[in-house]
Design a protein around this motif. Sequence first.
Motif, PDB file in Angstrom:
ATOM      1  N   ASP A  86      -2.048  -4.396  -3.356  1.00 59.66           N
ATOM      2  CA  ASP A  86      -2.896  -2.978  -3.745  1.00 59.66           C
ATOM      3  C   ASP A  86      -1.775  -2.706  -4.620  1.00 59.66           C
ATOM      4  OD1 ASP A  86      -3.462  -0.778  -4.233  1.00 59.66           O
ATOM      5  OD2 ASP A  86      -4.367  -0.063  -1.792  1.00 59.66           O
ATOM      6  N   ASP A 129      -1.054   0.565  -5.519  1.00 61.88           N
ATOM      7  CA  ASP A 129      -1.004   1.708  -5.791  1.00 61.88           C
ATOM      8  C   ASP A 129       0.226   1.875  -4.149  1.00 61.88           C
ATOM      9  OD1 ASP A 129      -2.656   2.737  -7.053  1.00 61.88           O
ATOM     10  OD2 ASP A 129      -4.539   3.360  -5.410  1.00 61.88           O
ATOM     11  N   ALA A 130       0.328   0.977  -2.970  1.00 59.03           N
ATOM     12  CA  ALA A 130       1.254   0.567  -2.439  1.00 59.03           C
ATOM     13  C   ALA A 130       3.167   0.213  -2.602  1.00 59.03           C
ATOM     14  CB  ALA A 130       0.770  -0.551  -1.264  1.00 59.03           C
ATOM     15  N   SER A 169       2.951   1.106  -6.089  1.00 55.71           N
ATOM     16  CA  SER A 169       3.639   1.556  -7.416  1.00 55.71           C
ATOM     17  C   SER A 169       3.921   3.085  -7.694  1.00 55.71           C
ATOM     18  CB  SER A 169       2.976   1.328  -8.905  1.00 55.71           C
ATOM     19  OG  SER A 169       1.532   1.492  -8.351  1.00 55.71           O
ATOM     20  N   SER A 170       3.598   3.473  -6.730  1.00 53.10           N
ATOM     21  CA  SER A 170       3.434   5.396  -6.404  1.00 53.10           C
ATOM     22  C   SER A 170       4.870   5.640  -5.584  1.00 53.10           C
ATOM     23  CB  SER A 170       2.318   5.293  -5.007  1.00 53.10           C
ATOM     24  OG  SER A 170       2.275   4.861  -4.238  1.00 53.10           O
ATOM     25  N   GLU A 174       6.494  -5.363  -3.786  1.00 55.92           N
ATOM     26  CA  GLU A 174       5.381  -5.890  -4.014  1.00 55.92           C
ATOM     27  C   GLU A 174       5.742  -7.412  -3.647  1.00 55.92           C
ATOM     28  OE1 GLU A 174       5.868  -5.967  -8.746  1.00 55.92           O
ATOM     29  OE2 GLU A 174       4.161  -6.943  -8.460  1.00 55.92           O
ATOM     30  N   VAL A 213      -6.566  -2.532  -7.921  1.00 55.68           N
ATOM     31  CA  VAL A 213      -6.812  -1.382  -7.170  1.00 55.68           C
ATOM     32  C   VAL A 213      -7.852  -2.960  -5.582  1.00 55.68           C
ATOM     33  CG1 VAL A 213      -8.685   0.020  -7.174  1.00 55.68           C
ATOM     34  CG2 VAL A 213      -6.763   0.074  -8.887  1.00 55.68           C
TER      35      VAL A 213
END
Length: 152
Positions: free
Chosen positions: A40, A42-43, A45-46, A60, A93
């Motif tokens: 994911d 978002d996990a 890169s946020s 990552e 995603v």
Amino acid sequence: MYDRILLPTDMSPGVDHATEHAIDAATRYDASLHVLYVVDADAYSSYPGDEYVHEFEGLERALEQAGTEEVEAVAEQAGDAGVSTVTEIRHGVPHEAILEYADEADIGLLVLGSKNRSGEYRRLLGSVAERVVRMSERPVTVVKTPLESPST
């Protein structure tokens, strides 16, 4: 009826029952089982670029390694049942990557694990399984796993 079955996995408890179901379906239909793990985006890169990022360095890579171990474990379980497998790791995603892979691999049936959650939880956050069901043009089987009630 189905030549290729897709089992996306995210290592959650809901996937165990779905794995059994997907292997059984692949056996019944003499189909290959495609096992997909989506890292994911978002996990990892946020996180903001500040002094706390060092805690998440390698996140990552860690997610990718955990996903690789998971798809290999499922492939081994399927192999023990005589089912041929294809494993794949993707980044992105989750629901989008699942649907994209299903199209690319010409998947006949998607088998997704899902945990039974309250309606309020689903209204607030939704779920990958729910999005895949809504957006897929292919048959989707959702295998639900009840959540255990917290002890009092």
